[in-house]
Enzyme design. Structure first.
Site, PDB file in Angstrom:
ATOM      1  N   GLN A 100       0.729  -1.273  -0.091  1.00 38.49           N
ATOM      2  CA  GLN A 100      -0.077   0.037   0.197  1.00 38.49           C
ATOM      3  C   GLN A 100       0.830   1.271  -0.023  1.00 38.49           C
ATOM      4  O   GLN A 100       1.869   1.321   0.821  1.00 38.49           O
ATOM      5  CB  GLN A 100      -1.064   0.029   1.222  1.00 38.49           C
ATOM      6  N   TYR A 187      -5.605  10.956   3.704  1.00 35.07           N
ATOM      7  CA  TYR A 187      -4.022  11.363   3.529  1.00 35.07           C
ATOM      8  C   TYR A 187      -4.350  12.269   1.967  1.00 35.07           C
ATOM      9  O   TYR A 187      -5.086  12.762   1.446  1.00 35.07           O
ATOM     10  CB  TYR A 187      -3.551  10.248   3.617  1.00 35.07           C
ATOM     11  N   ARG A 324      -9.272  -5.706  12.000  1.00 37.28           N
ATOM     12  CA  ARG A 324      -8.841  -6.148  13.424  1.00 37.28           C
ATOM     13  C   ARG A 324      -8.796  -7.539  13.499  1.00 37.28           C
ATOM     14  O   ARG A 324      -8.064  -8.228  14.293  1.00 37.28           O
ATOM     15  CB  ARG A 324      -9.641  -5.467  14.329  1.00 37.28           C
TER      16      ARG A 324
HETATM   17  C1  PHB Z   1      -2.993   5.136  10.988  1.00 34.49           C
HETATM   18  O1  PHB Z   1      -1.813   4.834  11.074  1.00 34.49           O
HETATM   19  O2  PHB Z   1      -3.616   5.598  11.953  1.00 34.49           O
HETATM   20  C2  PHB Z   1      -3.807   4.911   9.788  1.00 34.49           C
HETATM   21  C3  PHB Z   1      -2.828   4.588   8.557  1.00 34.49           C
HETATM   22  C4  PHB Z   1      -3.545   4.446   7.390  1.00 34.49           C
HETATM   23  C5  PHB Z   1      -4.836   4.532   7.423  1.00 34.49           C
HETATM   24  C6  PHB Z   1      -5.674   4.859   8.582  1.00 34.49           C
HETATM   25  C7  PHB Z   1      -5.069   5.090   9.528  1.00 34.49           C
HETATM   26  O3  PHB Z   1      -5.448   4.289   6.132  1.00 34.49           O
END
Ligand code: PHB
Length: 368
Positions: A100, A187, A324
């Site tokens: 990713q 992001y 999770r």
């Molecule tokens: C995080 O590190 O909190 C995090 C990273 C990537 C994401 C969402 C949260 O897409």
């Protein structure tokens, strides 16, 4: 049981033996200094090789793209070599893994930036209420508010697009089966997409097409390195954390789905409101996504095996990603197959640390 969820599916150039995807999960355990994947990281991913596909934790494409201490990168030779050990370990256990590719944009802080400068964003607007994770000057780690970013100059954008391409090339050399362009969760790419965080007046701001431009440029650059059949994208149209409030979220997701279909991308991965909250996806919007994207469609966010099976059985998705549950159940697919109970994840060990809460969750007895 779970005849759809546990059936194979082709995702571009790769065939998955089942439709249970391991979601990208930040675990903040990259080797220091240098944010280099380690043997421990390789062990963690290899334990989870029963997934139809593993999507790696979000991995910064440049130091500028980092927003949390101890997350891995994919922009140095050492990081590429570390990831090669990870992909080798996953492949040795019969698995498949996507990288990713991540640029956090404004979800960062000068302590994480090259030369201690401001983080970059489409516009100089702070992400209200957002936190990032830094190691402070006295050496202690802390969650701190994200800093005021500076707006990227138009002529800086090709350099960021090139960073996606370089990271994709490294991902290919490191043995990843696929790459996922992270355009979700507030992001950098999502900051360009969203109407409130993008106030630009150049060709990267204004209309929906302009706000989407950098996403498609990054995708095209990655496709040029690896081929469209090795590329997927993650979107989170209803994400509302990290200061995101997008007035055209559904329209831009559908526009992008059309563009991704035209390019024959391998997959589209939709993160639903879950850990970050936000309005649920309507049935109409789900159906529209399905109609607009012709590749493999993956949904993620709080699914059980039963709900995943039902969604795939009705054709609403091709695969479902689990986050999770994979932290606590390295053999999640086998547990679904056997209808076995699941271990509960321990949130206190999600981020940082070592083996505990990372590689020490028990698998079922293989004979069971
Ligand atoms: C995080 O590190 O909190 C995090 C990273 C990537 C994401 C969402 C949260 O897409």
């Amino acid at each position: 049981m779970y005849t759809h969820l546990l059936s194979p599916v082709a995702v571009g150039a790769v065939t998955l033996p089942n439709r249970v995807v391991m979601a990208p999960l930040t675990r903040s355990r990259a080797g220091q200094p240098g944010d280099v994947p380690t043997e421990l990281n390789a062990t963690y991913y290899a334990q989870r090789a029963g997934a139809g596909l593993i999507v790696s934790e979000a991995t910064q494409i440049s130091q500028q793209g980092q927003g949390y201490a101890w997350t891995p990168g994919l922009y140095t030779d050492a990081q590429e070599a570390g990831w090669a050990r990870v992909t080798e370990a996953v492949h040795a256990k019969g698995g498949r893994i996507a990288a990713q590719l991540w640029h956090v944009g404004r979800i960062s802080h000068p302590l994480l930036q090259p030369d201690g400068g401001a983080p970059v964003a489409p516009s100089a607007l702070v992400a209200e209420g957002a936190k990032c994770f830094v190691v402070q000057e006295d050496g202690t780690p802390a969650n701190v508010p994200t800093a005021m970013p500076r707006a990227l100059e138009t002529d800086e954008i090709p350099g960021i697009v090139a960073d996606y391409a370089k990271a994709a090339a490294r991902a290919g050399r490191a043995g990843f089966d696929l790459v996922e362009v992270h355009a979700a969760n507030g992001y950098l790419l999502h900051q360009f997409l969203s109407t409130n965080s993008n106030q630009r007046t150049d060709r990267y701001g204004g209309s929906l097409e302009n706000r989407s431009r950098i996403v498609l440029e990054a995708v095209d650059a990655v496709v040029a390195e690896l081929g469209a059949d090795r590329v997927g994208v993650r979107l989170s149209p209803h994400f509302t954390a990290h200061g995101i409030a997008d007035d055209e979220a559904e329209a831009s997701a559908l526009y992008l789905a059309d563009e991704f279909s035209r390019r024959r991308l391998a997959y589209l991965h939709i993160a639903e409101p879950d850990w970050a909250g936000g309005p649920k996806l309507s049935d109409d919007f789900r159906a529209a996504l399905r109609a607009h994207f012709t590749g493999v469609l993956i949904f993620c966010g709080g699914y059980t095996a039963d709900r995943a099976e039902a969604l795939i059985a009705t054709g609403g998705a091709d695969a479902v990603a689990f986050g999770r549950p994979f932290i606590a159940n390295p053999d999640l697919v086998e547990r679904f197959r056997r209808g076995a109970a699941l271990n509960e994840p321990d949130p206190s060990t999600f981020y940082g640390g070592a083996e505990r809460g990372y590689t020490d969750y028990p698998a079922l007895d293989p004979e069971g």
